[in-house]
Design a protein around this motif. Structure first.
Motif, PDB file in Angstrom:
ATOM      1  N   LEU A 197       0.814  -1.215   0.000  1.00 39.84           N
ATOM      2  CA  LEU A 197       0.000   0.000   0.000  1.00 39.84           C
ATOM      3  C   LEU A 197       0.842   1.257   0.000  1.00 39.84           C
ATOM      4  O   LEU A 197       1.906   1.316   0.632  1.00 39.84           O
ATOM      5  CB  LEU A 197      -0.916   0.034   1.235  1.00 39.84           C
ATOM      6  N   ASP A 254      -0.299   4.791   1.271  1.00 36.90           N
ATOM      7  CA  ASP A 254      -1.458   5.314   2.003  1.00 36.90           C
ATOM      8  C   ASP A 254      -2.543   4.240   2.027  1.00 36.90           C
ATOM      9  O   ASP A 254      -2.330   3.181   2.566  1.00 36.90           O
ATOM     10  CB  ASP A 254      -1.939   6.624   1.384  1.00 36.90           C
ATOM     11  N   GLU A 255      -3.706   4.512   1.410  1.00 33.16           N
ATOM     12  CA  GLU A 255      -4.788   3.520   1.409  1.00 33.16           C
ATOM     13  C   GLU A 255      -4.966   2.865   0.037  1.00 33.16           C
ATOM     14  O   GLU A 255      -5.949   2.176  -0.192  1.00 33.16           O
ATOM     15  CB  GLU A 255      -6.111   4.191   1.809  1.00 33.16           C
ATOM     16  N   ARG A 256      -4.033   3.076  -0.874  1.00 31.24           N
ATOM     17  CA  ARG A 256      -4.176   2.568  -2.236  1.00 31.24           C
ATOM     18  C   ARG A 256      -3.232   1.387  -2.465  1.00 31.24           C
ATOM     19  O   ARG A 256      -2.058   1.439  -2.090  1.00 31.24           O
ATOM     20  CB  ARG A 256      -3.905   3.675  -3.246  1.00 31.24           C
ATOM     21  N   CYS A 311      -6.560   0.043  -6.493  1.00 29.88           N
ATOM     22  CA  CYS A 311      -7.829   0.149  -5.767  1.00 29.88           C
ATOM     23  C   CYS A 311      -7.587   0.616  -4.333  1.00 29.88           C
ATOM     24  O   CYS A 311      -6.457   0.589  -3.826  1.00 29.88           O
ATOM     25  CB  CYS A 311      -8.555  -1.193  -5.765  1.00 29.88           C
ATOM     26  N   GLU A 312      -8.639   1.030  -3.670  1.00 28.68           N
ATOM     27  CA  GLU A 312      -8.573   1.378  -2.253  1.00 28.68           C
ATOM     28  C   GLU A 312      -8.570   0.103  -1.408  1.00 28.68           C
ATOM     29  O   GLU A 312      -9.177  -0.913  -1.800  1.00 28.68           O
ATOM     30  CB  GLU A 312      -9.762   2.250  -1.858  1.00 28.68           C
ATOM     31  N   ASP A 355     -11.826  -1.626  -0.778  1.00 29.91           N
ATOM     32  CA  ASP A 355     -12.479  -2.308  -1.896  1.00 29.91           C
ATOM     33  C   ASP A 355     -11.924  -3.710  -2.144  1.00 29.91           C
ATOM     34  O   ASP A 355     -12.481  -4.459  -2.946  1.00 29.91           O
ATOM     35  CB  ASP A 355     -12.338  -1.481  -3.180  1.00 29.91           C
TER      36      ASP A 355
END
Length: 360
Positions: free
Chosen positions: A26, A28-30, A339-340, A343
């Motif tokens: 990752l 951050d959150e991606r 994607c996050e 998800d």
């Protein structure tokens, strides 16, 4: 340069019905990259071909997976029959198609319930599984089993269905079809479901082709690839076309399975209406498979391949299976890129992973 974090996903996770592990890299959150790890439930079923004769092995093949059980048995039997040069009676061919489509319906309904549960819709989950229970009741009534059918054998099928019961089953399938229309409508128009699936986990047609996607994953990306078009069993005599969606995202893959439930109901009704008279099996006593071959069928999750090698003995020399989940792992890794983190569970779920199938 942003720092990266490795987050483990699985093998135990509320969304996953079976164990698969992903190392998610990752920023951050991606998700930047996903590395899959499999092998948690390897059972050595292919090795058993050296210990069970070709007739007994049909029961082992059916136990590769509980959800796809009948089509595993059907695929094995068709492969052995081809190597033996055995032609199955027309009524047995139609009965196999009848049970294969029932298996497809219950598998898709099971998936629909799991997807609803993952998105927080408990009532939709219960409605989907209530309908699945009706289908499983039909399977039990016609084969005696609810998970393992035990109806397919080398040379035909073990059980017949009389005309009176067939007519009654036709009415019940129509009822299931009508009741499912309401559930399907909710799933396709609900704004929250759309928000969690539209544009999420995108897989382009070119990526789906290059990475070897199969089943609803490929058809959700606009590729009309369905092994039933090869015309095995009774599919060459039935009226149908592969279900295809162009979106390439989680929502498109959901729509493919929803539409295929309705299509399978129609195929079952066609099988009942066109069911030929005659025997349900031919004798294969004294016959042995000879040679090697690759045989393909369409499971609920996609194309499954059976490789058999036989030298005329009572046991197969080699028995290998390539399942649709294995084929869809590479496309899954591609879908996860960018994607996050939130998800990831939904994207993983939309390939409908069956790890028991995958690891034999």
């Amino acid at each position: 340069m942003a720092s990266t974090t490795i987050v483990p996903f699985g093998p135990q996770h509320p969304v996953l019905p079976e164990p698969i592990h992903l190392d998610l890299e990752l920023e951050d959150e991606r998700v930047v990259r996903a590395l899959p790890s499999i092998g948690y439930v390897h059972r050595g079923l292919e090795r058993l071909a050296e210990h069970y004769d070709v007739i007994e092995m049909a029961q082992v093949a059916e136990r590769i997976c509980g959800i796809c059980s009948f089509i595993h048995g059907q695929g094995y039997c068709q492969a052995v029959e081809s190597l033996m040069g055995v032609e199955v009676p027309p009524r047995a061919v139609y009965l196999r198609t009848f049970w294969a489509e029932l298996s497809r319906i219950q598998s898709h309904l099971l998936w629909l319930g799991l997807a609803a549960d993952a998105l927080g819709y408990e009532s939709l989950f219960q409605q989907a599984w209530r309908l699945r229970e009706q289908v499983v009741d039909i399977i039990e009534e016609t084969t005696g089993g609810r998970v393992i059918f035990g109806a397919c054998k080398v040379g035909g099928v073990r059980k017949d269905i009389d005309e009176e019961l067939l007519r009654a089953l036709r009415r019940r399938i129509m009822e299931v079809r009508n009741q499912f229309a309401e559930v399907a409508h909710i799933f396709t128009v609900d704004p929250t479901i759309k928000k969690r699936t539209l544009g999420i986990g995108y897989l382009s047609p070119q990526e789906a082709h290059d990475l070897g996607a199969v089943g609803p994953v490929a058809r959700g990306s606009g590729i009309a690839r369905d092994t039933r078009t090869l015309g095995y069993a009774a599919y060459s005599t039935l009226d149908w076309e592969p279900v295809v969606e162009q979106g390439g995202d989680c929502y498109a893959r959901c729509l493919v399975r929803i539409r295929e439930i309705d299509q399978s109901c129609d195929l079952i009704i066609q099988c009942i209406d066109r069911m030929p008279e005659g025997p349900i099996e031919v004798s294969v006593k004294g016959k042995r498979p000879q040679g090697e071959g690759l045989f393909r069928l369409e499971q609920p999750r996609g194309e499954v391949c059976y490789y058999l090698n036989a030298s005329g003995k009572k046991h197969l020399d080699r028995f290998r299976v390539r399942t649709p989940t294995f084929a869809n792992i590479a496309p899954l890794v591609q879908m996860l890129k960018g994607c996050e983190l939130a998800d990831v569970p939904v994207i993983v779920l939309t390939i409908d992973p069956c790890v028991s199938c995958n690891e034999r």
